[in-house]
Design a protein around this motif. Structure first.
Motif, PDB file in Angstrom:
ATOM      1  N   CYS A 170       8.638   3.043   5.656  1.00 22.21           N
ATOM      2  CA  CYS A 170       8.455   1.729   6.273  1.00 22.21           C
ATOM      3  C   CYS A 170       6.964   1.418   6.211  1.00 22.21           C
ATOM      4  CB  CYS A 170       8.958   1.761   7.718  1.00 22.21           C
ATOM      5  SG  CYS A 170       9.354   0.129   8.349  1.00 22.21           S
ATOM      6  N   ASN A 171       6.579   0.519   5.324  1.00 22.87           N
ATOM      7  CA  ASN A 171       5.171   0.258   5.002  1.00 22.87           C
ATOM      8  C   ASN A 171       4.885  -1.243   4.979  1.00 22.87           C
ATOM      9  OD1 ASN A 171       2.534   0.554   3.947  1.00 22.87           O
ATOM     10  ND2 ASN A 171       3.275   0.355   1.848  1.00 22.87           N
ATOM     11  N   THR A 184      -2.927   8.182   2.838  1.00 29.15           N
ATOM     12  CA  THR A 184      -1.596   8.555   3.342  1.00 29.15           C
ATOM     13  C   THR A 184      -0.534   8.230   2.295  1.00 29.15           C
ATOM     14  OG1 THR A 184      -2.320   8.101   5.597  1.00 29.15           O
ATOM     15  CG2 THR A 184       0.069   8.085   5.220  1.00 29.15           C
ATOM     16  N   LEU A 185      -0.637   7.051   1.716  1.00 28.11           N
ATOM     17  CA  LEU A 185       0.371   6.630   0.730  1.00 28.11           C
ATOM     18  C   LEU A 185       0.331   7.529  -0.509  1.00 28.11           C
ATOM     19  CD1 LEU A 185      -0.094   2.770   1.109  1.00 28.11           C
ATOM     20  CD2 LEU A 185       1.781   4.151   2.007  1.00 28.11           C
ATOM     21  N   LYS A 186      -0.878   7.884  -0.924  1.00 26.63           N
ATOM     22  CA  LYS A 186      -0.993   8.745  -2.112  1.00 26.63           C
ATOM     23  C   LYS A 186      -0.407  10.125  -1.845  1.00 26.63           C
ATOM     24  CE  LYS A 186      -4.672   6.718  -4.810  1.00 26.63           C
ATOM     25  NZ  LYS A 186      -6.094   6.597  -5.056  1.00 26.63           N
ATOM     26  N   PRO A 217       0.468  -1.912  -1.173  1.00 30.33           N
ATOM     27  CA  PRO A 217       1.801  -1.594  -1.696  1.00 30.33           C
ATOM     28  C   PRO A 217       1.807  -0.153  -2.209  1.00 30.33           C
ATOM     29  CG  PRO A 217       0.983  -3.684  -2.594  1.00 30.33           C
ATOM     30  CD  PRO A 217      -0.170  -3.027  -1.900  1.00 30.33           C
ATOM     31  N   LEU A 218       2.840   0.590  -1.840  1.00 26.06           N
ATOM     32  CA  LEU A 218       2.907   1.996  -2.260  1.00 26.06           C
ATOM     33  C   LEU A 218       2.807   2.111  -3.775  1.00 26.06           C
ATOM     34  CD1 LEU A 218       3.477   4.970  -1.274  1.00 26.06           C
ATOM     35  CD2 LEU A 218       5.850   4.527  -1.883  1.00 26.06           C
ATOM     36  N   ALA A 219       3.542   1.241  -4.477  1.00 26.70           N
ATOM     37  CA  ALA A 219       3.596   1.341  -5.940  1.00 26.70           C
ATOM     38  C   ALA A 219       2.222   1.090  -6.565  1.00 26.70           C
ATOM     39  CB  ALA A 219       4.614   0.350  -6.492  1.00 26.70           C
ATOM     40  N   LYS A 220       1.395   0.297  -5.871  1.00 25.86           N
ATOM     41  CA  LYS A 220       0.071  -0.030  -6.417  1.00 25.86           C
ATOM     42  C   LYS A 220      -0.814   1.217  -6.516  1.00 25.86           C
ATOM     43  CE  LYS A 220      -3.859  -2.952  -5.350  1.00 25.86           C
ATOM     44  NZ  LYS A 220      -4.506  -3.700  -4.283  1.00 25.86           N
ATOM     45  N   ILE A 230      10.766   2.249  -5.512  1.00 26.18           N
ATOM     46  CA  ILE A 230      11.539   1.008  -5.408  1.00 26.18           C
ATOM     47  C   ILE A 230      10.907   0.250  -4.241  1.00 26.18           C
ATOM     48  CG2 ILE A 230      13.851   0.010  -4.990  1.00 26.18           C
ATOM     49  CD1 ILE A 230      13.776   2.031  -7.371  1.00 26.18           C
ATOM     50  N   THR A 231      10.290  -0.880  -4.509  1.00 27.66           N
ATOM     51  CA  THR A 231       9.643  -1.625  -3.429  1.00 27.66           C
ATOM     52  C   THR A 231      10.549  -2.773  -2.988  1.00 27.66           C
ATOM     53  OG1 THR A 231       7.517  -1.143  -4.444  1.00 27.66           O
ATOM     54  CG2 THR A 231       7.547  -2.878  -2.757  1.00 27.66           C
TER      55      THR A 231
END
Ligand SMILES: Cc1ncc(COP(=O)(O)O)c(C=O)c1O
Length: 389
Positions: A170-171, A184-186, A217-220, A230-231
Motif C-alpha cells: 500500500c503505497n 524503503t521501496l528499493k 511509484p514503486l515501479a519507478k 503491477i501498479t
C-alpha cells in the motif's frame, strides 16, 4: 473562502458514507451520526468533470464504447507531470476499481492455496481479496519505531522465504498515511526479487501528498525488476470519483499483461462505463488547480483536529504525509475498542473506523476521514470530545 468550505448535503443520496451507517454499524438512529469513516470526500469534483459528464449525458446514446487515445494520453501525462514517471500507453490496463484490479492480479499471478504477503495494519481488502479467492494470507506486520509504523525487513524477508508468491504493497499507506521513501521501496523490490515474488503496488492515494511530501511509484525505482511490478492507480480518490468507478494498472511486462487480460476475459469483464474515462480525462487534464487547492485544505483540517484531540489525555495523532485520513492512537486511554466505538456512535454521534478493521495491529487506533468542510470537521471534533468526556 475556499470552494471546499461549502458543506454539501449528501444524506439521502444513496451515499455509502452518509446513508449506510445503520447497516454497517448495526445501530438505530444513524441519521443523527456524522460520518467520518469510509474514504470518500464530501467535496464536489472539479467543475470540468461535472461539465464533461453533462456533455456526455446530453449525447443521449450510450452504446458500447472504448477508451479514447486522449484519455490514455491523459494518464501518461498525469504520471509524468505529477510523479515524474514516464510510462508507455501500451502498459495500461483498465478495471472498474482498484479492488477488482487487486483481485485480477491475485488470480493471474498466484494459484489456489498460494501464499500472498501483506503488511498490516492495512486496507481490509488486502486480507479479504486473496482469502476469498482461496489464497493463504501471510501478514508481516509493520512495526512501531519512534511513534510511527515502519517495515521490519528482517521479518519481511523471513515471511517472503515461506514460499510467498505475491506481495501487496500500500503505497502510500492506508490507514497510516505514510509515504514510503525510495530506500524503503528499493529494499522491498530487492527482497521480492530475491524470492521471485510479484509485487502488486496499490497507489490509489498517490496524488494526495501533503506539505511537500513526494510520492515515489514503486515501479519507478524498481530498475531491472520493473517487470515484477503491477501498479494499481486511479483518479477516484484524488478527485472524489469513487462512484464513477475507474482504475488502471500499469504493467510493463507483456506476458503479465496477457495473463491479466485472460483473467478479464475469463470473468467476462470488458469495457468500462462510457462515463468513466470521460471523468478521468477531464480530471487529469483540467483538475490540477482544484487538487492544489484541496491539499492545503486537507492539511489545515488535519492540523486543527490534531491540535484539538491531543489536548485529550491518552490521545496521540501522528501527522500523515499523505491521504486525508488521520490514524488516531488512543492506546494510553486503556479503553476497549468496543467501548470506544459505542461512546463515539451513541454519545458523540460520530462514526470513525475502528483500528482492528485494518488488522490486529490496529487495536487502540481509530481512522478519521477529514475530507470535508472545515465547519464539518469542527462539528466532528466537538462530537469526538463529547464522546470521551
Ligand atoms: C488502498 C486502497 N485501495 C483501494 C481502494 C478502493 O479502490 P476502488 O474503489 O477503486 O476499488 C481504497 C479505498 O479506500 C484504498 O484505500
Amino acid at each position: 473562502m475556499s470552494i471546499f468550505d461549502n458543506t454539501i448535503i449528501r444524506r439521502h443520496s444513496n451515499s455509502v458514507k452518509w446513508d449506510a451507517m445503520e447497516k454497517v454499524y448495526g445501530l438505530k438512529g444513524a441519521s443523527e451520526i456524522l460520518p467520518m469513516w469510509v474514504a470518500d470526500m464530501d467535496f464536489a469534483p472539479p467543475a470540468a468533470v461535472s461539465q464533461a459528464l453533462q456533455e456526455h449525458a446530453e449525447n443521449a446514446v450510450f452504446g458500447y464504447s472504448f477508451i479514447s487515445e486522449k484519455a490514455l494520453q491523459s494518464i501518461v501525462d498525469w504520471q509524468d507531470t505529477r510523479h515524474g514517471w514516464h510510462i508507455d500507453k501500451d502498459s495500461i490496463l483498465f478495471n472498474n476499481g482498484v479492488v477488482s484490479a487487486l483481485a485480477n492480479a491475485i488470480t493471474a499471478f498466484t494459484k489456489l492455496e498460494d501464499k500472498v504477503l501483506i503488511s498490516s495494519p492495512v486496507y481490509p481488502p488486502f486480507f479479504n481479496i486473496p482469502k476469498s479467492n482461496g489464497r493463504e494470507v501471510v501478514s508481516c506486520p509493520l512495526v512501531e519505531k519512534d511513534g510511527t509504523f515502519v517495515f521490519d525487513f528482517e521479518a519481511f524477508e523471513q515471511a517472503l522465504a515461506q514460499n510467498v508468491k505475491a506481495y501487496i504493497l500500500c503505497n502510500p499507506h492506508n490507514p497510516g498515511g505514510y509515504v514510503w521513501d525510495e530506500a524503503t521501496l528499493k529494499e522491498i523490490v530487492r527482497l521480492c526479487a530475491k524470492y521471485d515474488v510479484v509485487v502488486i503496488s496499490d497507489e490509489i492515494h498517490s496524488d494526495l501528498m501533503l506539505e511537500g511530501a513526494v510520492h515515489t511509484p514503486l515501479a519507478k525505482v524498481a530498475g531491472d525488476e520493473i517487470d515484477r511490478i503491477i501498479t494499481c492507480m486511479a483518479p477516484t480518490k484524488t478527485f472524489n470519483l469513487a462512484g464513477i468507478q475507474i482504475a488502471y494498472m500499469i504493467v510493463t511486462d507483456k506476458k503479465k499483461r496477457a495473463q491479466l487480460e485472460a483473467v478479464n476475459m475469463a470473468s467476462g469483464q470488458g469495457s468500462l462505463n462510457s462515463f468513466a474515462p470521460i471523468a478521468m480525462h477531464a480530471a487529469y487534464t483540467e483538475g490540477s488547480a482544484w487538487l492544489e487547492e484541496l491539499l492545503p485544505y486537507i492539511s489545515n483540517n488535519m492540523a486543527y483536529v490534531m491540535a484539538e484531540l491531543e489536548q485529550l489525555p491518552g490521545i496521540r495523532v501522528e501527522k500523515p504525509q499523505g491521504t486525508y485520513l488521520l490514524w488516531i492512537d488512543y492506546r494510553e486511554m486503556e479503553i476497549d475498542e468496543e467501548v470506544m466505538m459505542q461512546r463515539l456512535l451513541e454519545i458523540g454521534k460520530v462514526a470513525l473506523e475502528p483500528g482492528t478493521k485494518y488488522g490486529e495491529e490496529g487495536r487502540g487506533f481509530l481512522r478519521m476521514n477529514v475530507a470535508c468542510s472545515f465547519e464539518t470537521v469542527k462539528d466532528g471534533v466537538t462530537r469526538f470530545k463529547r464522546a470521551l468526556l
